[in-house]
Scaffold this active site. Structure first.
Site, PDB file in Angstrom:
ATOM      1  CG  ASP A   1     -92.404 -22.894  -2.654  1.00 58.16           C
ATOM      2  OD1 ASP A   1     -92.837 -24.050  -2.744  1.00 58.16           O
ATOM      3  OD2 ASP A   1     -92.751 -22.103  -1.755  1.00 58.16           O
TER       4      ASP A   1
ATOM      5  CG  ASP B   1     -90.111 -23.595   1.727  1.00 60.68           C
ATOM      6  OD1 ASP B   1     -89.394 -22.998   2.552  1.00 60.68           O
ATOM      7  OD2 ASP B   1     -91.081 -23.054   1.174  1.00 60.68           O
TER       8      ASP B   1
ATOM      9  CE1 TYR C   1     -89.710 -17.069   9.710  1.00 58.39           C
ATOM     10  CE2 TYR C   1     -91.177 -18.392   8.374  1.00 58.39           C
ATOM     11  CZ  TYR C   1     -89.963 -17.777   8.546  1.00 58.39           C
ATOM     12  OH  TYR C   1     -88.996 -17.857   7.573  1.00 58.39           O
TER      13      TYR C   1
ATOM     14  CB  SER D   1     -84.312 -19.150   4.875  1.00 59.17           C
ATOM     15  OG  SER D   1     -84.915 -20.270   4.252  1.00 59.17           O
TER      16      SER D   1
END
Length: 552
Positions: free
Chosen positions: A83, A29, A153, A18
């Site tokens: 991440d 995140d 989601y 995203s």
């Protein structure tokens, strides 16, 4: 290496997901990829680099998952969740201009590096394949906000993750290349309400032939060749080689829930364009906690924050298997897991709760026993924790059945008030907890309070399990759902009603796109102008709907 060579070899951090697509929101995140030259191996990323991160004051909640399907280091860096994946390229140096989309880069790479690279490669391909970037981004923001509000989601729980939603929106953008964002949202629901699952969603034809020319032969999603691929229920195929299904976690229940929400979304957006409703209705929160009469509560506990962080991740990754186990019970027609989890802290422990709503078919004069499915789930979680050397003595997993009126004992007060549940008195039910205990041997009580020989006592790698009935040592089984509330002539110790899991093998039907033509596109006018303005405002600001209405 000498200093000059060290300066030349480099190494880069790439973003994907995203953030790379430009649709990230505050608090979300950031997915990152660390790309290193050939003399750096994966072991160094999870050892020496990990140790360096530990020493940084900006890094909190650091944890490594080197054995995952896509190995990752998770952390909070300066308040931002990151991440970080790792890929080692067969190059002497990594420059700032390095393009990761080149097929030739995949030569001589291991599969874990290819999977890690796929995140960036897929994101870049999506951007290239979308006709209008601005309409795509705005429509994707709306769909992601809608999916989060509706509780669908989450890739790990069997719904769709960010990349899957992005590919679904991108496909609609390809079908309507000149449409405005608001129109894309409406057509999104129209297309996927009529989609003939398990027909796959594809943004482009696979690059298999070109890859074969370059000598590449990594595994790809292909149900004609791979037997397991035939059982995928809702395939959405990534556009970069090697093509993979991004939705292999989807279960029968999660697919049914999503298709139901597609239908509802189509009804709402049609009403919006007809001037009979507004955008607020599309983004109303899910009615999960008032929809069902029966719920399963999964509670993960640990004594310290660090242990709880690791324990949470493992338990959450396994919940979709519990959903599949529950789906196998004949009288359960839907097992709906909520994507919202709830954390709490006490003097004794920290805990996280997940909820699964159960919808039953005809259940006249039947007691449904969920014990076997729940014990199988808890046993699987503990075995996994032991095998990957994650298990600590303070880690406990509780799974129990509660009715809707009993939810006030498990939900935070503000959430309970928000969902509008009525407060009623109730009798607290017992729960079954499976907890490893190295000091326990010989016989242990089973779920009904009887003794049975511990089957794991001969396995030195797995600690024995201790089944306990919390609150009392009653023979009442909290996992038996009684639909009669009166004497049925059937005891709690009767055999559970179970059936073999239904096959999810898909047929090979051809897909026919819904009859959606460009002539149905939104026309100009004052009503349309308001639709575009209010829609754009809601999505770009991503505020709570109540606040939006006051502002608008």
């Amino acid at each position: 290496m000498d200093e000059h060579m060290i300066e030349q070899v480099g190494g880069q951090i790439y973003t994907f997901g995203s953030y790379r697509l430009g649709v990230n929101q505050k608090g979300a995140d950031i997915d990152t990829l660390c790309v290193a030259p050939r003399h750096i191996d994966r072991n160094e990323f999870f050892t020496t680099f990990y140790e360096k991160l530990k020493k940084l004051s900006e890094v909190k909640e650091l944890r490594a998952v080197p054995d995952a399907y896509v190995p990752v280091i998770k952390m909070t860096f300066d308040g931002i969740e990151l991440d970080m994946l790792f890929a080692r390229l067969a190059l002497q140096a990594i420059t700032k201009e390095q393009d990761l989309c080149e097929l030739s880069l995949l030569k001589n790479l291991d599969e874990k590096s290819v999977r890690s690279l796929n995140g960036c490669r897929v994101t870049d391909e999506i951007i290239k394949l979308v006709p209008q970037q601005e309409s795509f981004r705005l429509a994707l923001r709306a769909i992601k906000l809608w999916a989060k509000k509706k509780g669908i989601y989450s890739n790990v729980l069997g719904f769709l993750g960010g990349v899957s939603w992005a590919m679904l929106v991108a496909r609609v953008c390809q079908l309507y290349p000149n449409a405005a964002a608001a129109t894309i949202v409406n057509k999104f629901f129209l297309v996927y309400d009529q989609w003939k699952w398990p027909q796959p969603v594809l943004l482009k034809h696979p690059d298999s032939d070109e890859a074969a020319k370059q000598g590449l032969s990594f595994p790809e999603w292909d149900p004609r060749v791979n037997h397991k691929d035939r059982f995928h229920l809702m395939p959405i195929i990534t556009p970069a080689y090697p093509q993979q299904n991004s939705t292999f976690n989807v279960t029968n229940s999660t697919r049914n829930i999503m298709t139901m929400e597609f239908k509802r979304g189509l009804e709402v957006t049609n009403a919006i364009f007809a001037g009979k409703d507004d955008w607020e209705s599309l983004f109303k929160p899910s009615d999960f906690f008032t929809r069902y009469k029966h719920y399963i509560v999964v509670i993960a506990k640990a004594a310290t924050a660090d242990h709880q962080l690791e324990w949470n991740g493992l338990v959450e990754s396994k919940i979709r298997f519990l959903v599949a186990n529950l789906e196998s019970i004949d009288h359960i027609i839907l097992a709906h897991v909520s994507t919202e989890s709830f954390c709490s802290k006490s003097e004794d422990d920290e805990q996280t709760k997940w909820f699964i709503g159960l919808e039953f078919g005809r259940t006249d004069n039947v007691n449904i026993n969920l014990t076997d499915q729940i014990r199988h789930f808890t046993s699987d979680v503990y075995h996994k924790a032991v095998n990957i050397q994650l298990y600590k003595d303070d880690m406990v997993l509780d799974v129990l059945h509660v009715r809707k009126k009993e939810l006030k004992n498990y939900l935070p007060q503000d959430v309970y008030n928000r969902v509008g549940l009525k407060k009623k008195s109730f009798v607290k039910r017992n729960s079954l907890s499976m907890s490893p205990n190295n000091d326990t041997g010989g016989n242990s009580p089973d779920v009904n309070g009887h003794n049975e020989t511990n089957k794991n006592s001969s396995d030195s790698s797995v600690p024995p399990k201790r089944a306990r009935l919390s609150d009392s040592q009653s023979s009442d089984n909290s996992h038996i759902v009684d639909f009669k509330n009166s004497g049925s002539g059937r005891s709690a110790n009767d055999s559970p009603i179970t059936v073999l899991g239904k096959s999810t093998q898909s047929d090979s039907r051809d897909s026919n796109y819904p009859d959606v033509s460009n002539s149905e596109r939104i026309s100009s006018g004052s009503q349309v102008g308001y639709l575009k303005l209010s829609f754009s405002f809601i999505v770009h600001n991503s505020l709570e709907i109540s606040t939006l209405l006051k502002i608008v």
